[in-house]
Design an enzyme around this catalytic site. Sequence first.
Site, PDB file in Angstrom:
ATOM      1  CB  THR A 138      -1.270  -0.169   0.979  1.00 44.81           C
ATOM      2  OG1 THR A 138      -1.017   1.573   1.653  1.00 44.81           O
ATOM      3  CG2 THR A 138      -0.075  -0.311   2.763  1.00 44.81           C
ATOM      4  CG  ASP A 139      -0.647   4.564  -0.709  1.00 44.11           C
ATOM      5  OD1 ASP A 139      -1.440   4.278   0.268  1.00 44.11           O
ATOM      6  OD2 ASP A 139      -1.472   5.825  -1.418  1.00 44.11           O
ATOM      7  CD  GLU A 140      -3.113   3.630   4.674  1.00 39.83           C
ATOM      8  OE1 GLU A 140      -3.464   3.705   4.918  1.00 39.83           O
ATOM      9  OE2 GLU A 140      -4.550   3.142   3.895  1.00 39.83           O
ATOM     10  CE1 TYR A 185      -3.583  -2.167   6.325  1.00 41.20           C
ATOM     11  CE2 TYR A 185      -3.032  -0.143   5.258  1.00 41.20           C
ATOM     12  CZ  TYR A 185      -2.705  -1.219   4.923  1.00 41.20           C
ATOM     13  OH  TYR A 185      -3.603  -1.788   4.127  1.00 41.20           O
ATOM     14  CE  LYS A 189      -0.428  -4.440   3.634  1.00 38.28           C
ATOM     15  NZ  LYS A 189      -0.209  -5.980   3.010  1.00 38.28           N
TER      16      LYS A 189
HETATM   17  P1  NAD Z   1     -10.125  -6.966   2.821  1.00 42.57           P
HETATM   18  O1  NAD Z   1      -9.689  -6.827   4.173  1.00 42.57           O
HETATM   19  O2  NAD Z   1     -11.205  -6.706   1.902  1.00 42.57           O
HETATM   20  O3  NAD Z   1      -9.514  -8.215   2.423  1.00 42.57           O
HETATM   21  C1  NAD Z   1      -9.061  -9.014   3.003  1.00 42.57           C
HETATM   22  C2  NAD Z   1      -8.799 -10.461   3.059  1.00 42.57           C
HETATM   23  O4  NAD Z   1      -7.652 -11.614   3.607  1.00 42.57           O
HETATM   24  C3  NAD Z   1     -10.467 -11.697   3.502  1.00 42.57           C
HETATM   25  O5  NAD Z   1     -10.705 -12.166   2.967  1.00 42.57           O
HETATM   26  C4  NAD Z   1      -9.630 -11.488   5.023  1.00 42.57           C
HETATM   27  O6  NAD Z   1     -10.180 -12.463   4.822  1.00 42.57           O
HETATM   28  C5  NAD Z   1      -7.979 -12.206   4.478  1.00 42.57           C
HETATM   29  N1  NAD Z   1      -7.384 -12.792   5.115  1.00 42.57           N
HETATM   30  C6  NAD Z   1      -6.980 -11.596   6.246  1.00 42.57           C
HETATM   31  N2  NAD Z   1      -5.846 -12.354   7.092  1.00 42.57           N
HETATM   32  C7  NAD Z   1      -5.945 -13.341   6.545  1.00 42.57           C
HETATM   33  C8  NAD Z   1      -5.168 -14.648   6.894  1.00 42.57           C
HETATM   34  N3  NAD Z   1      -4.796 -14.423   8.296  1.00 42.57           N
HETATM   35  N4  NAD Z   1      -5.228 -15.902   5.903  1.00 42.57           N
HETATM   36  C9  NAD Z   1      -5.599 -15.812   5.088  1.00 42.57           C
HETATM   37  N5  NAD Z   1      -6.760 -15.161   4.851  1.00 42.57           N
HETATM   38  C10 NAD Z   1      -6.347 -13.487   5.532  1.00 42.57           C
HETATM   39  O7  NAD Z   1      -8.467  -6.000   2.443  1.00 42.57           O
HETATM   40  P2  NAD Z   1      -8.534  -5.308   0.513  1.00 42.57           P
HETATM   41  O8  NAD Z   1      -9.100  -3.902   0.955  1.00 42.57           O
HETATM   42  O9  NAD Z   1      -9.303  -6.128  -0.232  1.00 42.57           O
HETATM   43  O10 NAD Z   1      -6.774  -5.213   0.896  1.00 42.57           O
HETATM   44  C11 NAD Z   1      -5.972  -6.408   0.083  1.00 42.57           C
HETATM   45  C12 NAD Z   1      -4.937  -6.259  -0.452  1.00 42.57           C
HETATM   46  O11 NAD Z   1      -4.594  -5.303  -0.843  1.00 42.57           O
HETATM   47  C13 NAD Z   1      -4.099  -5.320   1.804  1.00 42.57           C
HETATM   48  O12 NAD Z   1      -2.948  -6.646   2.068  1.00 42.57           O
HETATM   49  C14 NAD Z   1      -4.144  -4.206   1.598  1.00 42.57           C
HETATM   50  O13 NAD Z   1      -2.644  -3.946   2.642  1.00 42.57           O
HETATM   51  C15 NAD Z   1      -3.507  -3.915   0.577  1.00 42.57           C
HETATM   52  N6  NAD Z   1      -3.918  -2.718  -0.047  1.00 42.57           N
HETATM   53  C16 NAD Z   1      -5.329  -2.161   0.259  1.00 42.57           C
HETATM   54  C17 NAD Z   1      -6.144  -0.974  -0.396  1.00 42.57           C
HETATM   55  C18 NAD Z   1      -7.215   0.008  -0.355  1.00 42.57           C
HETATM   56  O14 NAD Z   1      -7.909   0.887  -0.673  1.00 42.57           O
HETATM   57  N7  NAD Z   1      -7.985  -1.341   0.295  1.00 42.57           N
HETATM   58  C19 NAD Z   1      -4.718  -0.150  -0.817  1.00 42.57           C
HETATM   59  C20 NAD Z   1      -3.737  -0.823  -1.532  1.00 42.57           C
HETATM   60  C21 NAD Z   1      -3.530  -1.620  -0.631  1.00 42.57           C
HETATM   61  P1  TYD Z   2     -10.704   5.087   4.800  1.00 44.98           P
HETATM   62  O1  TYD Z   2     -11.373   3.880   3.836  1.00 44.98           O
HETATM   63  O2  TYD Z   2     -10.175   4.043   6.358  1.00 44.98           O
HETATM   64  O3  TYD Z   2      -8.877   4.551   4.978  1.00 44.98           O
HETATM   65  P2  TYD Z   2      -7.563   4.308   4.121  1.00 44.98           P
HETATM   66  O4  TYD Z   2      -7.448   5.104   5.695  1.00 44.98           O
HETATM   67  O5  TYD Z   2      -7.122   3.293   4.638  1.00 44.98           O
HETATM   68  O6  TYD Z   2      -6.864   5.782   3.697  1.00 44.98           O
HETATM   69  O7  TYD Z   2     -10.814   5.890   4.803  1.00 44.98           O
HETATM   70  C1  TYD Z   2     -10.367   7.002   3.461  1.00 44.98           C
HETATM   71  C2  TYD Z   2     -10.732   8.511   4.163  1.00 44.98           C
HETATM   72  O8  TYD Z   2     -11.642   8.778   5.256  1.00 44.98           O
HETATM   73  C3  TYD Z   2      -9.079   8.362   5.571  1.00 44.98           C
HETATM   74  O9  TYD Z   2      -8.713   9.979   5.498  1.00 44.98           O
HETATM   75  C4  TYD Z   2      -9.695   8.733   6.569  1.00 44.98           C
HETATM   76  C5  TYD Z   2     -11.539   9.351   6.495  1.00 44.98           C
HETATM   77  N1  TYD Z   2     -12.735   8.825   7.044  1.00 44.98           N
HETATM   78  C6  TYD Z   2     -13.990   9.551   7.702  1.00 44.98           C
HETATM   79  O10 TYD Z   2     -13.872  10.722   7.371  1.00 44.98           O
HETATM   80  N2  TYD Z   2     -14.778   8.778   8.112  1.00 44.98           N
HETATM   81  C7  TYD Z   2     -14.898   7.717   8.617  1.00 44.98           C
HETATM   82  O11 TYD Z   2     -16.150   7.041   8.689  1.00 44.98           O
HETATM   83  C8  TYD Z   2     -14.351   7.160   7.066  1.00 44.98           C
HETATM   84  C9  TYD Z   2     -13.965   5.230   7.793  1.00 44.98           C
HETATM   85  C10 TYD Z   2     -12.667   7.674   7.528  1.00 44.98           C
END
Ligand code: NAD
Ligand code: TYD
Length: 389
Positions: A138-140, A185, A189
């Site tokens: 992630t970019d985070e 988090y 990562k």
């Molecule tokens: P999500 O939380 O929707 O899904 C995570 C999945 O992983 C779920 O299906 C969960 O059951 C499974 N999981 C969790 N722990 C596990 C374990 N120990 N063993 C097996 N399965 C497990 O997450 P997402 O938003 O789909 O993110 C997927 C990946 O992409 C993550 O690694 C996250 O860090 C990365 N990512 C997410 C975003 C975003 O905006 N959501 C952006 C950049 C990167």
């Molecule tokens: P989020 O979807 O949790 O993603 P991330 O924290 O990984 O960027 O949040 C996106 C942005 O929205 C973040 O700046 C936090 C803000 N946010 C709110 O203002 N209210 C909310 O209820 C949530 C969940 C997030």
Amino acid sequence: MSSTYLVTGAAGFIGSNFLDILVADQEDKRVVVLDKLTYCGNIMSIRHLIDSGRIEFVKGDIADRELVASLLDRYKPQYVINFAAESHVDRSVDDPTPFIKSNFEGVFNLLECCRRQRSAQLASKAEPTLKKYVQISTDEVYGDLEVCAPRPGHKDEAAQLGRTYEMYGEDAFTESYPLKGSSPYSASKASADLLTLSYYRSFGLPVTITRCSNNYGPRQFPEKLIPLVINNILHGKVLPVYGQGTNVRDWIHVDDHARGILAAARHGKPGEVYNFGGYSEKQNIDIVKSLIAIVKDAAAKMPSVAAAYPAALDASDSLITYVTDRPGHDRRYAIDALKAMTTLGWRPLMRFDEGLASTVRWYLENLDWVKSIVDGDYRDYYEHMYANR
Ligand code: NAD
Ligand code: TYD
């Protein structure tokens, strides 16, 4: 020759969307999914792929040594693509423990099982079967950037994308930006990224890391901003905006990210990191205001939604409620994805306004999916996180 993919964590948001793109692709392949089905993993999101026989599903933990080793032994995948993670910043501030277990120890276990398989194959003079281990990051991990007044940005990429957009700061994360995650988090990562790269340097394991900005699209768990706001608008509930609502995220449609991951798996260089971003920087408050207008409009055009959720028809900016900020809240993320654009031939294709409208449509057309979540433990989560804010 046909390839086998072991995709971990693919019952979640990004993984399930990635599977749709992977199985639709021409290549002859076998796809095995390993997912623990935590609160965020949803079998409904991949049921269509299981029932049609396009994927095989195994329920289990990426941190389980015996299970992962036996899957590698049985399927001998060419690609291991790891989406599995605890993914919500607020939950990591509430309790970091599962983040260290899944995001660090789980990745360690996957890498170690891959390393042992490769070294056994090399010792017996066999060709190693694994072509690529892809760690979805992630970019985070880069921490955050300063926010300032929006200005036109990224001239090179703008020309390549054929569109203009605004940057809320002077710079954007490149792959060589220092790692300085702000939350448990992002730190978990970043730790996993370092470990992954060490397996390339020390053992020659062919790893590639992808780092993407905030994804949006179908099947995102409604703890994240966009689906949470859509759900609250439907129910006429207040829309909690952290702090002043001025924090900036660089939004990318999940399909654009998924295409980037596939390109990185097939064409990314071992030992390299690739950034992906949408070139759509937005302040949170602007996203929330856009969603109010889009959901209201869409609900009015869908009689079943209007009947089930009449509050959506009256949605207005008065629902917006500024609440106590997230501790350590990152101010701005912005991705420089030039490397992926120039070396992988990847581009983000979805415009944010179109993607946001189609995402709202997906949620309104899939109310059963949403209901299956918000009627369960989610209520307790919401109460715990938002009641006293
Ligand atoms: P999500 O939380 O929707 O899904 C995570 C999945 O992983 C779920 O299906 C969960 O059951 C499974 N999981 C969790 N722990 C596990 C374990 N120990 N063993 C097996 N399965 C497990 O997450 P997402 O938003 O789909 O993110 C997927 C990946 O992409 C993550 O690694 C996250 O860090 C990365 N990512 C997410 C975003 C975003 O905006 N959501 C952006 C950049 C990167
Ligand atoms: P989020 O979807 O949790 O993603 P991330 O924290 O990984 O960027 O949040 C996106 C942005 O929205 C973040 O700046 C936090 C803000 N946010 C709110 O203002 N209210 C909310 O209820 C949530 C969940 C997030």
